[in-house]
Design a protein around this motif. Structure first.
Motif, mmCIF file in Angstrom:
data_model
loop_
_atom_site.group_PDB
_atom_site.id
_atom_site.type_symbol
_atom_site.label_atom_id
_atom_site.label_comp_id
_atom_site.label_asym_id
_atom_site.label_seq_id
_atom_site.Cartn_x
_atom_site.Cartn_y
_atom_site.Cartn_z
ATOM 1 N N GLU A 1 0.802 -1.219 0.000
ATOM 2 C CA GLU A 1 0.000 0.000 0.000
ATOM 3 C C GLU A 1 0.840 1.275 0.000
ATOM 4 O O GLU A 1 0.303 2.360 -0.218
ATOM 5 C CB GLU A 1 -0.922 0.015 1.226
ATOM 6 N N LEU A 2 2.136 1.163 0.262
ATOM 7 C CA LEU A 2 2.981 2.359 0.284
ATOM 8 C C LEU A 2 2.969 3.017 -1.093
ATOM 9 O O LEU A 2 3.024 2.330 -2.121
ATOM 10 C CB LEU A 2 4.404 1.991 0.681
ATOM 11 N N PRO A 3 2.889 4.341 -1.143
ATOM 12 C CA PRO A 3 2.861 5.033 -2.445
ATOM 13 C C PRO A 3 4.069 4.683 -3.303
ATOM 14 O O PRO A 3 5.214 4.729 -2.836
ATOM 15 C CB PRO A 3 2.870 6.524 -2.047
ATOM 16 N N ARG A 4 3.803 4.352 -4.533
ATOM 17 C CA ARG A 4 4.877 3.996 -5.456
ATOM 18 C C ARG A 4 5.841 5.158 -5.660
ATOM 19 O O ARG A 4 7.033 4.964 -5.928
ATOM 20 C CB ARG A 4 4.264 3.562 -6.794
ATOM 21 N N ALA B 1 13.175 7.345 -4.048
ATOM 22 C CA ALA B 1 14.363 6.745 -3.420
ATOM 23 C C ALA B 1 15.294 6.169 -4.481
ATOM 24 O O ALA B 1 16.531 6.284 -4.374
ATOM 25 C CB ALA B 1 13.935 5.658 -2.443
ATOM 26 N N GLU B 2 14.729 5.558 -5.518
ATOM 27 C CA GLU B 2 15.566 5.027 -6.604
ATOM 28 C C GLU B 2 16.251 6.163 -7.373
ATOM 29 O O GLU B 2 17.416 6.042 -7.776
ATOM 30 C CB GLU B 2 14.708 4.195 -7.546
ATOM 31 N N THR B 3 15.554 7.267 -7.561
ATOM 32 C CA THR B 3 16.133 8.419 -8.264
ATOM 33 C C THR B 3 17.320 8.977 -7.509
ATOM 34 O O THR B 3 18.309 9.436 -8.112
ATOM 35 C CB THR B 3 15.066 9.509 -8.438
ATOM 36 N N LEU B 4 17.247 8.927 -6.175
ATOM 37 C CA LEU B 4 18.345 9.415 -5.350
ATOM 38 C C LEU B 4 19.469 8.398 -5.196
ATOM 39 O O LEU B 4 20.412 8.618 -4.432
ATOM 40 C CB LEU B 4 17.806 9.796 -3.955
ATOM 41 N N GLY B 5 19.354 7.266 -5.894
ATOM 42 C CA GLY B 5 20.423 6.283 -5.902
ATOM 43 C C GLY B 5 20.299 5.198 -4.850
ATOM 44 O O GLY B 5 21.267 4.460 -4.605
#
Length: 272
Positions: free
Chosen positions: A162-165, A171-175
């Motif tokens: 349920e956590l927002p995608r 977080a992936e964009t920030l590495g």
């Protein structure tokens, strides 16, 4: 004025909270007095003086055979089993729930299996556990784990899903690696739910514990209840049931206080 919009004052709320308990005590007192008036030796509904004598005998007078104070020794034995089972279940639920909720391949592999396992009646497995693991502590703790862990795993997996995608993408964009996302994004948000899930499983956990102790044990609250039932010792059974209930209520309260103290923002989310 609509009833749905009215709220009781603090005093009225306290009175309403206590009212059902007071009515239950009054109803029991009337029923006990009525039965004892017909038969002074009636054991089905002892009076409150009988309860006081039984509590004094079980809690404050050492057993002449073992030298133990039975209520406290039974409580200690049951709590060790209960807390062991819940601790193992919590660790399993946290690990598997996060992994199933985060990793699609693992979700495809384990989610249906966990769903099926959670539908198996745990008490039906008790004879199998006794045969495989023996009549000792291991089988009793295993019953609690089998009874509550699958439900907790499913609940935490759903919370992780349920956590927002958008949070994962940021977080992936920030590495962030999968491991970092798990620890810094997913874990902090599912821990409050883990505590709530544990609170919801206290009732079933006590049920499984008492069932296991009743069948095969030489100590514990469930063992004592089923031991004295053959003598119709309701003056012991009722206080033990009340004591188990009080322990469960206290554990539930403490877990909720821990959740609020450690994760205060979860209380704001609940109110919202």
């Amino acid at each position: 004025m609509r009833w749905i919009n009215t709220k009781p004052s603090p005093g009225a709320q306290l009175a309403l909270t206590l009212l059902p308990f007071a009515l239950l005590i009054i109803a029991y007192a009337i029923g006990s007095a009525s039965r004892l008036a017909e038969n002074a030796n009636d054991k089905l509904l002892p009076n409150f003086a009988g309860f006081a004598d039984a509590i004094d005998r079980m809690a404050f007078i050492a057993d002449p055979r073992t030298g133990d104070y039975l209520l406290w020794s039974d409580t200690g034995a049951s709590l060790v089993r209960l807390l062991s089972g819940l601790g193992i279940s919590t660790a399993i639920a946290l690990c598997l729930g996060m992994l199933i909720g985060m990793l699609p391949y693992l979700r495809a592999l384990l989610s249906p299996f966990v769903a099926v396992i959670s539908m198996v009646p745990p008490l039906a497995l008790l004879p199998i556990l006794f045969i495989v693991m023996g009549l000792g502590e291991t089988s009793k703790i295993a019953l609690i784990v089998i009874g509550v862990a699958p439900t907790m795993v499913r609940d935490l997996a759903l919370k992780a899903l349920e956590l927002p995608r958008e949070q994962i993408v940021k977080a992936e964009t920030l590495g962030g690696s999968s491991w970092q996302i798990a620890l810094r994004v997913v874990l902090p948000q599912i821990l409050p739910r883990l505590i709530t899930c544990l609170r919801l499983q206290l009732g079933p956990a006590w049920l499984f514990l008492i069932a296991a102790e009743a069948i095969s044990s030489d100590s514990g609250l469930g063992y004592r209840i089923f031991l004295v039932r053959r003598y119709l010792s309701m003056d012991v059974i009722f206080p033990y049931v009340v004591w188990i209930t009080l322990l469960a209520v206290l554990m539930n309260y403490l877990l909720d206080r821990i959740r609020i103290a450690v994760f205060p923002w979860s209380e704001l989310e609940k109110q919202a």
